[in-house]
Design a protein around this motif. Structure first.
Motif, PDB file in Angstrom:
ATOM      1  N   ASN A 269       3.472  -6.154   4.925  1.00  0.00           N
ATOM      2  CA  ASN A 269       4.776  -6.117   4.266  1.00  0.00           C
ATOM      3  C   ASN A 269       4.806  -5.153   3.089  1.00  0.00           C
ATOM      4  OD1 ASN A 269       5.296  -8.283   6.002  1.00  0.00           O
ATOM      5  ND2 ASN A 269       4.935  -9.817   4.415  1.00  0.00           N
ATOM      6  N   ASP A 270       5.996  -4.582   2.846  1.00  0.00           N
ATOM      7  CA  ASP A 270       6.297  -3.835   1.616  1.00  0.00           C
ATOM      8  C   ASP A 270       5.408  -2.614   1.430  1.00  0.00           C
ATOM      9  OD1 ASP A 270       8.342  -5.721   0.496  1.00  0.00           O
ATOM     10  OD2 ASP A 270       6.640  -7.087   0.539  1.00  0.00           O
ATOM     11  N   ASN A 271       5.009  -1.976   2.523  1.00  0.00           N
ATOM     12  CA  ASN A 271       4.170  -0.786   2.420  1.00  0.00           C
ATOM     13  C   ASN A 271       5.018   0.485   2.330  1.00  0.00           C
ATOM     14  OD1 ASN A 271       1.316  -1.908   2.750  1.00  0.00           O
ATOM     15  ND2 ASN A 271       2.398  -2.875   4.458  1.00  0.00           N
ATOM     16  N   ASN A 272       4.360   1.590   2.063  1.00  0.00           N
ATOM     17  CA  ASN A 272       4.962   2.880   1.702  1.00  0.00           C
ATOM     18  C   ASN A 272       5.659   2.787   0.348  1.00  0.00           C
ATOM     19  OD1 ASN A 272       5.495   5.619   1.869  1.00  0.00           O
ATOM     20  ND2 ASN A 272       7.327   5.357   3.134  1.00  0.00           N
ATOM     21  N   THR A 273       4.944   2.227  -0.617  1.00  0.00           N
ATOM     22  CA  THR A 273       5.479   2.123  -1.972  1.00  0.00           C
ATOM     23  C   THR A 273       5.596   3.476  -2.652  1.00  0.00           C
ATOM     24  OG1 THR A 273       3.252   1.741  -2.844  1.00  0.00           O
ATOM     25  CG2 THR A 273       4.575  -0.205  -2.295  1.00  0.00           C
TER      26      THR A 273
ATOM     27  N   ASN B 238       0.841  -1.189   0.000  1.00  0.00           N
ATOM     28  CA  ASN B 238       0.000   0.000   0.000  1.00  0.00           C
ATOM     29  C   ASN B 238       0.883   1.249   0.000  1.00  0.00           C
ATOM     30  OD1 ASN B 238      -2.844  -1.137   0.257  1.00  0.00           O
ATOM     31  ND2 ASN B 238      -1.741  -2.238   1.861  1.00  0.00           N
ATOM     32  N   GLY B 239       0.335   2.341  -0.543  1.00  0.00           N
ATOM     33  CA  GLY B 239       1.164   3.498  -0.833  1.00  0.00           C
ATOM     34  C   GLY B 239       1.817   4.143   0.356  1.00  0.00           C
ATOM     35  N   MET B 240       1.168   4.134   1.539  1.00  0.00           N
ATOM     36  CA  MET B 240       1.734   4.785   2.710  1.00  0.00           C
ATOM     37  C   MET B 240       1.738   3.867   3.936  1.00  0.00           C
ATOM     38  SD  MET B 240       0.675   8.462   4.430  1.00  0.00           S
ATOM     39  CE  MET B 240      -0.955   7.924   4.970  1.00  0.00           C
ATOM     40  N   VAL B 241       0.608   3.295   4.277  1.00  0.00           N
ATOM     41  CA  VAL B 241       0.451   2.497   5.494  1.00  0.00           C
ATOM     42  C   VAL B 241      -0.367   1.253   5.165  1.00  0.00           C
ATOM     43  CG1 VAL B 241      -0.459   2.464   7.852  1.00  0.00           C
ATOM     44  CG2 VAL B 241       0.467   4.578   6.929  1.00  0.00           C
TER      45      VAL B 241
ATOM     46  N   PHE C 153       6.327   8.070   0.901  1.00  0.00           N
ATOM     47  CA  PHE C 153       5.993   9.161   1.804  1.00  0.00           C
ATOM     48  C   PHE C 153       7.125   9.337   2.815  1.00  0.00           C
ATOM     49  CE2 PHE C 153       1.827   8.197   0.140  1.00  0.00           C
ATOM     50  CZ  PHE C 153       1.131   9.391   0.203  1.00  0.00           C
ATOM     51  N   LYS C 154       7.203  10.510   3.427  1.00  0.00           N
ATOM     52  CA  LYS C 154       8.154  10.701   4.509  1.00  0.00           C
ATOM     53  C   LYS C 154       7.932   9.622   5.575  1.00  0.00           C
ATOM     54  CE  LYS C 154       8.683  15.757   4.384  1.00  0.00           C
ATOM     55  NZ  LYS C 154       8.392  17.014   5.151  1.00  0.00           N
ATOM     56  N   PRO C 155       9.004   9.081   6.154  1.00  0.00           N
ATOM     57  CA  PRO C 155       8.812   8.102   7.231  1.00  0.00           C
ATOM     58  C   PRO C 155       7.983   8.646   8.379  1.00  0.00           C
ATOM     59  CG  PRO C 155      11.068   8.049   6.451  1.00  0.00           C
ATOM     60  CD  PRO C 155      10.421   9.230   5.776  1.00  0.00           C
ATOM     61  N   ALA C 156       8.072   9.932   8.648  1.00  0.00           N
ATOM     62  CA  ALA C 156       7.212  10.583   9.622  1.00  0.00           C
ATOM     63  C   ALA C 156       6.482  11.717   8.894  1.00  0.00           C
ATOM     64  CB  ALA C 156       8.039  11.145  10.769  1.00  0.00           C
ATOM     65  N   PRO C 157       5.194  11.952   9.242  1.00  0.00           N
ATOM     66  CA  PRO C 157       4.572  11.563  10.502  1.00  0.00           C
ATOM     67  C   PRO C 157       3.772  10.267  10.500  1.00  0.00           C
ATOM     68  CG  PRO C 157       3.204  13.175   9.381  1.00  0.00           C
ATOM     69  CD  PRO C 157       4.416  12.991   8.520  1.00  0.00           C
ATOM     70  N   THR C 158       3.626   9.562   9.379  1.00  0.00           N
ATOM     71  CA  THR C 158       2.641   8.480   9.381  1.00  0.00           C
ATOM     72  C   THR C 158       3.094   7.189   8.737  1.00  0.00           C
ATOM     73  OG1 THR C 158       0.830  10.098   9.379  1.00  0.00           O
ATOM     74  CG2 THR C 158       0.274   7.892   8.679  1.00  0.00           C
ATOM     75  N   ALA C 159       3.971   7.204   7.758  1.00  0.00           N
ATOM     76  CA  ALA C 159       4.238   5.997   6.968  1.00  0.00           C
ATOM     77  C   ALA C 159       4.746   4.854   7.843  1.00  0.00           C
ATOM     78  CB  ALA C 159       5.248   6.310   5.875  1.00  0.00           C
ATOM     79  N   ALA C 160       4.254   3.636   7.598  1.00  0.00           N
ATOM     80  CA  ALA C 160       4.653   2.461   8.377  1.00  0.00           C
ATOM     81  C   ALA C 160       3.970   1.235   7.798  1.00  0.00           C
ATOM     82  CB  ALA C 160       4.266   2.623   9.844  1.00  0.00           C
ATOM     83  N   GLY C 161       4.441   0.057   8.247  1.00  0.00           N
ATOM     84  CA  GLY C 161       3.647  -1.129   7.991  1.00  0.00           C
ATOM     85  C   GLY C 161       2.313  -1.013   8.719  1.00  0.00           C
ATOM     86  N   ALA C 162       2.395  -0.807  10.041  1.00  0.00           N
ATOM     87  CA  ALA C 162       1.201  -0.551  10.848  1.00  0.00           C
ATOM     88  C   ALA C 162       1.502   0.604  11.784  1.00  0.00           C
ATOM     89  CB  ALA C 162       0.794  -1.786  11.644  1.00  0.00           C
TER      90      ALA C 162
END
Length: 815
Positions: free
Chosen positions: A550-554, A529-532, A557-566
């Protein structure tokens, strides 16, 4: 003796703008943090073309080069090589030049070898002149698989540097398997490979790994490709391959190889799990059809009775007709719609037994006109909230990495299932990219659509579930263009709602949003998924179990404030158990903004670009029996108190193993962002003060700059008071000039005292006793060494209950 020194200026990887400058000014630079550039796709080929002789050109990576094109062909999304007995075929993307590379490909054979050695299918990396590394998978006559690694030096001499081992699974004629291979570093060169059944969940563990320190190792960048060989007694066979993707990855500057460590016991087994992780393949679920269920089919009619003989056509029409407590059963096929389940209507939505159901937010685009090296489709009318087409006041810049300015534009185009990368204008379109012009209603792509399946997304949400107790299960959801300002493609807003056995993949921003109490997400796959993959908000009592995230933030996006696997915020009493968080381009799992009473156990958080597991401005948790490996930082605790970190395997992380930190934020100050709006200010149950951290029975390896680190950057509290205990751990001994620090504890906001031996730690606190192993052992070797120790701290009752072990048991490492 322990050494006091200025604290290094640390990259926190999650730092609000108001905090970072103060931290950087307050600290003195000691060592430079390695730069980590974003991964870059250098090769990609879904073979979405027809070539009678040869392989043609890849979507990314240029033309395929081979000594002969006879026997090579492409059709139906697959490349094929017909190999006579004893024949070899090598195909290379010579335009690619990459040093540290991750390469994926799927292989298949039309029939098992008749006899003898079998069929050898390999992925080639760093191919330059005669030199290359090849990871080889041998298909034997009985269908079993064997993996090995070879090096060919500049003179053309080939050496097997990692002898064959048995790979997981087996294949029959027509069966397929997936391969992932990597090369990292130069001194030594790490080469590794993993093998698994195509379509199944990728295993966490590598099948085979070798550190190559030989004088003729391959240390220069090179091409990627495939290397196929059919043994003389196999008979003529056809090998197929597809889904080729090569990624150039950044590597921390390598150090000289360590002296060979003392022999270690056999590697410890992987930690026990409560079952498989991730959704089963879509189309394999076999739920019973209850009496009275409403049946839907893409070929049905919404005016029909809703039976197997007379199905309805759309899921939404069935939801509208269904009574509270009813089940909606979907026949196999593709559903292009948004489904809203209202309050007061508890439903189960599931597929018909063993039929594949996909909700797809995209539609085929078939009318194209060529304009030079680009193709244009007119009449495209779908629009979404974005920086150039604002329908909300979203602060897009806060989320956008300047190196990837189109990340906040949710438009998506896919060619033969492979996403194209969006660019800002038609004039910038090249192969593998696209642009959209809202004013002129056009799509422009740089990949030839002739003979290909081209789809573009025109829906932004699949499910909005407002009803309590509703269950979604066994379906696939993909290619929805949800903008940053929206909720997840699946928005769970009902108390006790559940999602099981479902794949949510390839969507523009957030896959799933969990936003009410008592929800359960189990055996799902949230992928690419594109961000989270999963976002949680005020989801008290959330259970997240047996998922693959797995493999999210394709979209980078900036790692902060939101991008993550979960990423889960403002949630109390959650359980995160037995999940995979792998290769996300940010944190694997990130708890933030006033989470309390969390339990994180039995998970694997590996190869994420920032942290594996992170708890930030939160309170009271257990992080136990997890594998946090091969991230930048393994486990990070920021402005969070009362956390028990027990029996984790924390290895291969390039910056820190366990990082504990205090920044300027305090819950009692109303102006800071991150308060749970349901709680008072101040809230004594969540103060955002780092304290009472217990680190026991963990295994740390000697990678990165620090194995254990604690600094109160804004309060002056010494690090040994932040930790209630550092006891019963296994750490790697220090090697001077290679790893600066075993344990570093802050004395003041900007000073660290370094502890390099058990004697120094015991002198600080007599109850702190930790085992030290020889420098240079691998993560698996350290895990195996831990099983021989009896010096672990006694397991507290709450941790024992969380990991399913007896209270008081003593064990170092994972269970």
């Amino acid at each position: 003796m322990a050494v006091t020194s200025p604290c290094p200026a640390l990259r926190s990887f999650r730092r609000r703008a108001a905090i970072a400058p103060a931290l950087l000014l307050a600290t003195t630079l000691l060592v430079a943090t390695p730069a980590h550039a974003a991964d870059t796709t250098v090769a990609a080929d879904g073979f979405d073309r027809t070539v009678a002789s040869g392989l043609g050109s890849a979507t990314t990576g240029g033309a395929w080069s081979s000594a002969a094109t006879t026997g090579l062909s492409v059709s139906g999304g697959t490349a094929r090589a017909q190999l006579a007995a004893g024949a070899r075929q090598v195909a290379t993307l010579t335009s690619v030049s990459s040093l540290d590379t991750r390469m994926n490909a799927d292989f298949g054979v039309d029939a098992l070898p008749a006899s003898g050695m079998g069929i050898f299918n390999g992925v080639t990396l760093r191919a330059s002149g005669k030199a290359a590394y090849t990871t080889v998978v041998r298909v034997r006559p009985d269908g079993t698989l064997r993996a090995s690694i070879s090096r060919t030096n500049a003179a053309g001499t080939t050496t097997t540097i990692a002898p064959e081992v048995t790979a997981p699974g087996s294949v029959a004629g027509g069966g397929r398997y997936a391969v992932r291979a990597e090369t990292v570093g130069t001194s030594p060169v790490t080469v590794r490979v993993k093998v698994w059944a195509a379509g199944a969940t990728e295993p966490t563990a590598w099948t085979l790994t070798r550190d190559d320190a030989a004088t003729d190792r391959v240390t220069t960048a090179g091409a990627v490709g495939v290397n196929l060989y059919n043994a003389p007694t196999s008979g003529t066979r056809t090998v197929s391959f597809d889904n080729v993707r090569g990624t150039s990855t950044s590597a921390v500057t390598a150090v000289a190889p360590a002296p060979a460590p003392a022999p270690a016991p056999a590697p410890a087994p992987a930690p026990a799990t409560s079952g498989s992780r991730g959704a089963p393949a879509i189309g394999t679920a076999d739920y019973g059809v209850p009496s009275g269920a409403l049946v839907v089919s893409p070929t049905g009619n919404d005016g029909a009775a809703g039976t197997v003989a007379a199905p309805m056509r759309t899921a939404q029409a069935a939801v509208d007709r269904a009574a509270n407590g009813q089940t909606v059963v979907l026949r196999g096929g593709t559903y292009h719609e948004r489904v809203a389940i209202p309050r007061g209507k508890r439903l189960t939505v599931q597929p018909y037994p063993r039929e594949a159901v996909w909700f797809d937010g995209s539609v085929p685009v078939t009318a194209w006109s060529q304009s030079g090296t680009r193709w244009v489709s007119s009449g495209w009318t779908a629009t979404f909230d974005s920086p150039a087409h604002r329908t909300t006041n979203t602060d897009f810049a806060r989320f956008t990495d300047p190196a990837h300015p189109m990340s906040t534009y949710p438009d998506m185009v896919f060619v033969n299932g492979t996403p194209l990368r969006q660019v800002g204008s038609a004039s910038a379109v090249v192969a593998g990219t696209f642009s959209v012009d809202y004013g002129n209603h056009t799509l422009t792509i740089g990949s030839n659509p002739a003979g290909a399946s081209v789809r573009a997304s025109n829906l932004s949400q699949a499910f909005e579930v407002a009803s309590d107790g509703t269950v979604l299960r066994g379906i696939g959801i993909r290619r929805y263009a949800n903008p940053l300002s929206s909720n997840g493609v699946v928005y769970l807003a009902g108390v006790g709602a559940a999602m099981r056995d479902t794949e949510v993949s390839d969507n523009a921003t957030t896959g799933v949003s969990a936003a009410k109490t008592g929800q359960t997400l189990q055996r799902n796959s949230f992928l690419r998924n594109g961000m989270v993959g999963l976002g949680g908000y005020q989801a008290d009592g959330l259970t997240l179990a047996d998922n693959a995230i797995n493999d999210n933030n394709t979209e980078y996006f900036k790692p902060a404030p939101t991008a993550a696997g979960a990423k889960i915020v403002r949630t109390r009493g959650m359980t995160i158990r037995n999940n995979d968080f792998l290769r996300n381009r940010s944190a694997g799992v990130w708890l933030d903004e006033s989470d309390t009473d969390f339990t994180i156990t039995h998970n694997t958080a590996s190869a994420n670009t920032t942290t594996g597991i992170q708890a930030e401005i939160s309170e009271s948790g257990i992080i136990a029996d997890n594998r946090a490996t091969d991230n930048t930082t393994g486990i990070q605790i920021i402005s969070t108190g009362n956390v028990k970190v027990f029996n984790n395997l924390i290895g291969g992380n390039t910056f820190m193993g366990l990082k504990v930190f205090q920044d300027a934020r305090r819950q009692a100050v109303a102006s800071w962002a991150g308060h749970d709006t349901r709680r008072p200010i101040p809230d004594p149950t969540c103060t955002w003060v780092t304290r009472n951290i217990q680190a026991s029975n963990n295994v740390f390896t000697t990678t990165g700059l620090f194995q254990v680190y604690a600094l109160s950057g804004q309060s002056g509290v010494p690090g040994d008071r932040i930790f209630a205990s550092i006891n019963g751990n296994l750490v790697g001994d220090r090697k001077v000039g290679v790893q600066p620090t075993v344990v570093a504890l802050g004395e003041l906001d900007t000073l660290l005292r370094r502890y390099q031996s058990n004697a120094e730690l015991t002198a600080l606190h007599s109850s702190w006793s930790n085992a030290f192993a020889a420098w240079g052992l691998t993560t698996d070797q350290m895990a195996a060494r831990a099983t021989t120790l009896t010096s672990g701290a006694a397991l507290p009752a709450d941790v024992a209950a969380a990991v399913g072990q007896p209270t008081g048991v003593r064990r170092v490492g994972t269970f």
